[in-house]
Write a protein that holds these residues in place. Structure first.
Motif, PDB file in Angstrom:
ATOM      1  N   PHE A 266       0.854  -1.181   0.000  1.00 49.07           N
ATOM      2  CA  PHE A 266       0.000   0.000   0.000  1.00 49.07           C
ATOM      3  C   PHE A 266       0.895   1.237   0.000  1.00 49.07           C
ATOM      4  O   PHE A 266       1.520   1.573   0.999  1.00 49.07           O
ATOM      5  CB  PHE A 266      -0.911   0.007   1.235  1.00 49.07           C
ATOM      6  CG  PHE A 266      -1.625  -1.302   1.459  1.00 49.07           C
ATOM      7  CD1 PHE A 266      -2.683  -1.686   0.647  1.00 49.07           C
ATOM      8  CD2 PHE A 266      -1.219  -2.164   2.468  1.00 49.07           C
ATOM      9  CE1 PHE A 266      -3.331  -2.901   0.847  1.00 49.07           C
ATOM     10  CE2 PHE A 266      -1.854  -3.375   2.671  1.00 49.07           C
ATOM     11  CZ  PHE A 266      -2.910  -3.746   1.858  1.00 49.07           C
ATOM     12  N   ARG A 276      -6.857   5.252   1.846  1.00 50.98           N
ATOM     13  CA  ARG A 276      -7.837   4.649   0.929  1.00 50.98           C
ATOM     14  C   ARG A 276      -7.349   3.292   0.437  1.00 50.98           C
ATOM     15  O   ARG A 276      -8.129   2.333   0.345  1.00 50.98           O
ATOM     16  CB  ARG A 276      -8.095   5.585  -0.254  1.00 50.98           C
ATOM     17  CG  ARG A 276      -8.953   6.793   0.086  1.00 50.98           C
ATOM     18  CD  ARG A 276      -9.538   7.448  -1.166  1.00 50.98           C
ATOM     19  NE  ARG A 276      -8.485   7.989  -2.025  1.00 50.98           N
ATOM     20  CZ  ARG A 276      -8.020   9.224  -1.932  1.00 50.98           C
ATOM     21  NH1 ARG A 276      -8.502  10.034  -0.986  1.00 50.98           N
ATOM     22  NH2 ARG A 276      -7.077   9.664  -2.738  1.00 50.98           N
ATOM     23  N   CYS A 277      -6.058   3.189   0.134  1.00 52.71           N
ATOM     24  CA  CYS A 277      -5.509   1.912  -0.339  1.00 52.71           C
ATOM     25  C   CYS A 277      -5.642   0.823   0.730  1.00 52.71           C
ATOM     26  O   CYS A 277      -6.028  -0.317   0.426  1.00 52.71           O
ATOM     27  CB  CYS A 277      -4.041   2.080  -0.716  1.00 52.71           C
ATOM     28  SG  CYS A 277      -3.740   3.080  -2.180  1.00 52.71           S
ATOM     29  N   ASP A 280      -9.291  -0.145   1.224  1.00 50.98           N
ATOM     30  CA  ASP A 280      -9.761  -0.955   0.090  1.00 50.98           C
ATOM     31  C   ASP A 280      -9.196  -2.372   0.172  1.00 50.98           C
ATOM     32  O   ASP A 280      -9.835  -3.324  -0.297  1.00 50.98           O
ATOM     33  CB  ASP A 280      -9.346  -0.310  -1.234  1.00 50.98           C
ATOM     34  CG  ASP A 280     -10.122   0.967  -1.524  1.00 50.98           C
ATOM     35  OD1 ASP A 280     -11.180   1.164  -0.892  1.00 50.98           O
ATOM     36  OD2 ASP A 280      -9.653   1.762  -2.369  1.00 50.98           O
ATOM     37  N   GLY A 281      -8.007  -2.487   0.731  1.00 52.46           N
ATOM     38  CA  GLY A 281      -7.400  -3.800   0.910  1.00 52.46           C
ATOM     39  C   GLY A 281      -6.951  -4.470  -0.368  1.00 52.46           C
ATOM     40  O   GLY A 281      -6.836  -5.697  -0.430  1.00 52.46           O
ATOM     41  N   THR A 282      -6.698  -3.685  -1.401  1.00 51.08           N
ATOM     42  CA  THR A 282      -6.296  -4.265  -2.688  1.00 51.08           C
ATOM     43  C   THR A 282      -4.787  -4.120  -2.878  1.00 51.08           C
ATOM     44  O   THR A 282      -4.219  -3.051  -2.679  1.00 51.08           O
ATOM     45  CB  THR A 282      -7.023  -3.556  -3.844  1.00 51.08           C
ATOM     46  OG1 THR A 282      -6.768  -2.152  -3.780  1.00 51.08           O
ATOM     47  CG2 THR A 282      -8.523  -3.807  -3.754  1.00 51.08           C
ATOM     48  N   TYR A 283      -4.174  -5.207  -3.261  1.00 48.98           N
ATOM     49  CA  TYR A 283      -2.744  -5.211  -3.551  1.00 48.98           C
ATOM     50  C   TYR A 283      -2.480  -6.338  -4.542  1.00 48.98           C
ATOM     51  O   TYR A 283      -3.298  -7.250  -4.715  1.00 48.98           O
ATOM     52  CB  TYR A 283      -1.918  -5.406  -2.278  1.00 48.98           C
ATOM     53  CG  TYR A 283      -2.258  -6.655  -1.505  1.00 48.98           C
ATOM     54  CD1 TYR A 283      -1.601  -7.856  -1.764  1.00 48.98           C
ATOM     55  CD2 TYR A 283      -3.257  -6.646  -0.523  1.00 48.98           C
ATOM     56  CE1 TYR A 283      -1.914  -9.006  -1.075  1.00 48.98           C
ATOM     57  CE2 TYR A 283      -3.573  -7.791   0.173  1.00 48.98           C
ATOM     58  CZ  TYR A 283      -2.905  -8.968  -0.095  1.00 48.98           C
ATOM     59  OH  TYR A 283      -3.229 -10.110   0.587  1.00 48.98           O
ATOM     60  N   ILE A 284      -1.350  -6.276  -5.191  1.00 50.14           N
ATOM     61  CA  ILE A 284      -1.007  -7.269  -6.221  1.00 50.14           C
ATOM     62  C   ILE A 284       0.272  -7.983  -5.817  1.00 50.14           C
ATOM     63  O   ILE A 284       1.313  -7.358  -5.606  1.00 50.14           O
ATOM     64  CB  ILE A 284      -0.827  -6.599  -7.602  1.00 50.14           C
ATOM     65  CG1 ILE A 284      -2.117  -5.904  -8.031  1.00 50.14           C
ATOM     66  CG2 ILE A 284      -0.394  -7.625  -8.638  1.00 50.14           C
ATOM     67  CD1 ILE A 284      -1.980  -5.109  -9.321  1.00 50.14           C
ATOM     68  N   ARG A 298      -1.611 -13.448   2.266  1.00 50.70           N
ATOM     69  CA  ARG A 298      -3.066 -13.245   2.184  1.00 50.70           C
ATOM     70  C   ARG A 298      -3.753 -13.589   3.503  1.00 50.70           C
ATOM     71  O   ARG A 298      -4.772 -12.984   3.856  1.00 50.70           O
ATOM     72  CB  ARG A 298      -3.636 -14.092   1.048  1.00 50.70           C
ATOM     73  CG  ARG A 298      -3.215 -13.607  -0.341  1.00 50.70           C
ATOM     74  CD  ARG A 298      -4.063 -14.244  -1.429  1.00 50.70           C
ATOM     75  NE  ARG A 298      -3.685 -13.730  -2.746  1.00 50.70           N
ATOM     76  CZ  ARG A 298      -2.889 -14.343  -3.614  1.00 50.70           C
ATOM     77  NH1 ARG A 298      -2.397 -15.546  -3.296  1.00 50.70           N
ATOM     78  NH2 ARG A 298      -2.605 -13.801  -4.785  1.00 50.70           N
ATOM     79  N   LYS A 302      -5.650  -9.449   6.051  1.00 51.84           N
ATOM     80  CA  LYS A 302      -7.116  -9.494   5.992  1.00 51.84           C
ATOM     81  C   LYS A 302      -7.670  -8.257   6.692  1.00 51.84           C
ATOM     82  O   LYS A 302      -7.270  -7.953   7.823  1.00 51.84           O
ATOM     83  CB  LYS A 302      -7.632 -10.766   6.649  1.00 51.84           C
ATOM     84  CG  LYS A 302      -7.363 -12.034   5.834  1.00 51.84           C
ATOM     85  CD  LYS A 302      -8.002 -13.236   6.475  1.00 51.84           C
ATOM     86  CE  LYS A 302      -7.830 -14.473   5.598  1.00 51.84           C
ATOM     87  NZ  LYS A 302      -8.585 -14.378   4.340  1.00 51.84           N
TER      88      LYS A 302
END
Length: 432
Positions: A266, A276-277, A280-284, A298, A302
């Motif tokens: 993030f 916000r990142c 949102d909890g989104t990462y690659i 992963r 959480k």
């Protein structure tokens, strides 16, 4: 003639301050005996600190602090700077964290007091050690273990991401240190790559306990936002109360991501965008990260803290299974030299016996130890003792870096892996 008597009296009182005893009679006896025997290293040092012009000048100029010879600066913070130093008796390297008391507000003073108290109670191979605290009217000096291998952030920024092998070795040691802290009811709350240090033999040290907090139980509710935004858990950004251990766990997930990829999961230009990142909890996760490591990350990152894997589950995960992450811990009573005097000689461990022998060689007696009881880390006797105890422990391999062997099934650790996000479960049980 009376003036000369006054000068002698003043000199003896000053010498008594550094000889670590409150008895003027003992001091006079030491003066009488000096003609019949060689002075001990402690006596020679304390005499130099009172009479040697060069030593007195070094003390006045800040090139000496207590029994420590101060050298160059190796780090800095908002209200502090860190310098390398050597103990004048033991010759061991230490790091001195110097804080300007005049710049500390009431909240900062409380945090500093809490930092000292928490470090006082910790003794683990993967936790940076506090040896001694020295206070003057304007400054506070924390004498810390010297970690000469640099920090994790600098290492990755200069050398790139860690290999899977090195990531396992590093993360296993961080996990061992944090589990020890949590087992002793202390939450770190500021885990980040800058606070993960390496000793000269590559042993990992969790450092900087400025935001640490001792809790009554693991479910105690906290409400202070702590730490660095890129490592902060979602519940911190929601401005709500939170439980301490899952916050440390989340930061460990960010650390692991940083180790295996060389980037943070993030990241953004502003704190608001980072918030916000994280929410949102989104990462690659890059494809080169091994599947067991991906499952661990992963399981840690959480958004719901109740779903985050616990430290015991992390210990038993597939990715860390080949790593021997067990480090012997030391009882906290070994931090206090008073035990050497009060305990029955037969109850002293081999380490304590070796440390006691080393103290005697330096000229530190039972009387010195008894005169400094109750001062904890605010005693030069405690500082010498802790440095010597640490040296003895290192000499017998307490701080060996864990090794990775072939994947061997361990029933005890395997039983800890029973959570669906980190392993594929099977109802088939084969007994051999």
């Amino acid at each position: 003639m009376p003036a000369n008597n006054n000068q002698v009296s003043l000199r003896l009182q000053h010498h008594s301050l550094w000889s670590l005893t409150d008895s003027s009679e003992c001091e006079q006896e030491r003066e009488d005996n000096v003609t019949t025997r060689c002075p001990t290293p402690l006596e020679k040092l304390t005499t130099d600190m009172c009479q040697d012009e060069k030593t007195i000048k070094e003390l006045t100029m800040g090139r000496r602090v207590g029994f420590y010879k101060v050298r160059g600066q190796i780090g800095c913070g908002n209200f502090s700077k860190v310098k390398l130093a050597f103990h004048a008796l033991t010759k061991d390297k230490v790091a001195i964290k110097i804080l300007d008391k005049t710049r500390l507000d009431l909240q900062s003073q409380r945090m500093l007091s809490r930092e000292i108290s928490n470090m006082e109670s910790l003794s683990h191979a993967n936790v940076l050690r506090l040896y001694e605290v020295i206070e003057t009217p304007c400054r506070l000096y924390l004498i810390l273990e010297y970690a000469g291998g640099g920090d994790l952030h600098t290492k990755i920024c200069t050398e790139g991401k860690l290999s899977d092998h090195d990531s396992k070795i590093t993360f296993a040691q961080i996990l061992s240190g944090i589990k020890y802290m949590h087992d002793n009811s202390i939450i770190h709350r500021d885990l980040k790559a800058e606070n993960i240090l390496y000793s000269c033999n590559a042993c990992v040290k969790v450092a900087d306990f400025g935001f640490s907090k001792r809790v009554r139980n693991r479910n105690e509710v906290l409400d202070t936002f702590c730490g660095s935004p890129p490592y902060a858990a979602p519940e911190l950004f929601r401005d709500e109360s939170y439980i301490g251990p899952p916050v440390d766990v989340w930061a460990m997930g960010v650390l692991l991501f940083f180790m295996v990829t060389g980037t943070l999961p993030f990241r953004a230009d502003t704190v608001a965008k980072i918030r916000r990142c994280v929410l949102d909890g989104t990462y690659i996760l890059p494809t080169w990260v091994s599947a067991p490591c991906q499952r661990l990350i992963r399981g840690i990152l959480k958004p719901d803290p109740s779903e985050r894997c616990a430290l015991d589950q992390m210990l038993g995960c597939e990715w860390l299974l080949p790593v021997d992450i067990t480090h012997p811990t030391q009882p906290t009573n070994k931090l206090d030299p008073l035990r050497l005097v009060l305990a029955d000689p037969g109850d002293l461990s081999r380490d304590e016996q070796e440390a006691r022998a080393a103290l005697e060689e330096l000229g530190i007696t039972d009387e010195h130890i008894l005169n400094n009881q109750g001062k904890k880390s605010r005693s030069p006797v405690t500082g010498v003792y802790r440095i010597l105890m640490h040296r003895v422990q290192k000499s017998r391999g307490v701080e060996c870096v864990p090794s990775i062997s072939g994947v061997v099934k361990d029933p005890k650790r395997d039983s800890l892996r029973a959570y669906r996000s980190l392993r594929h479960t099977s109802k088939l049980c084969i007994l051999s």
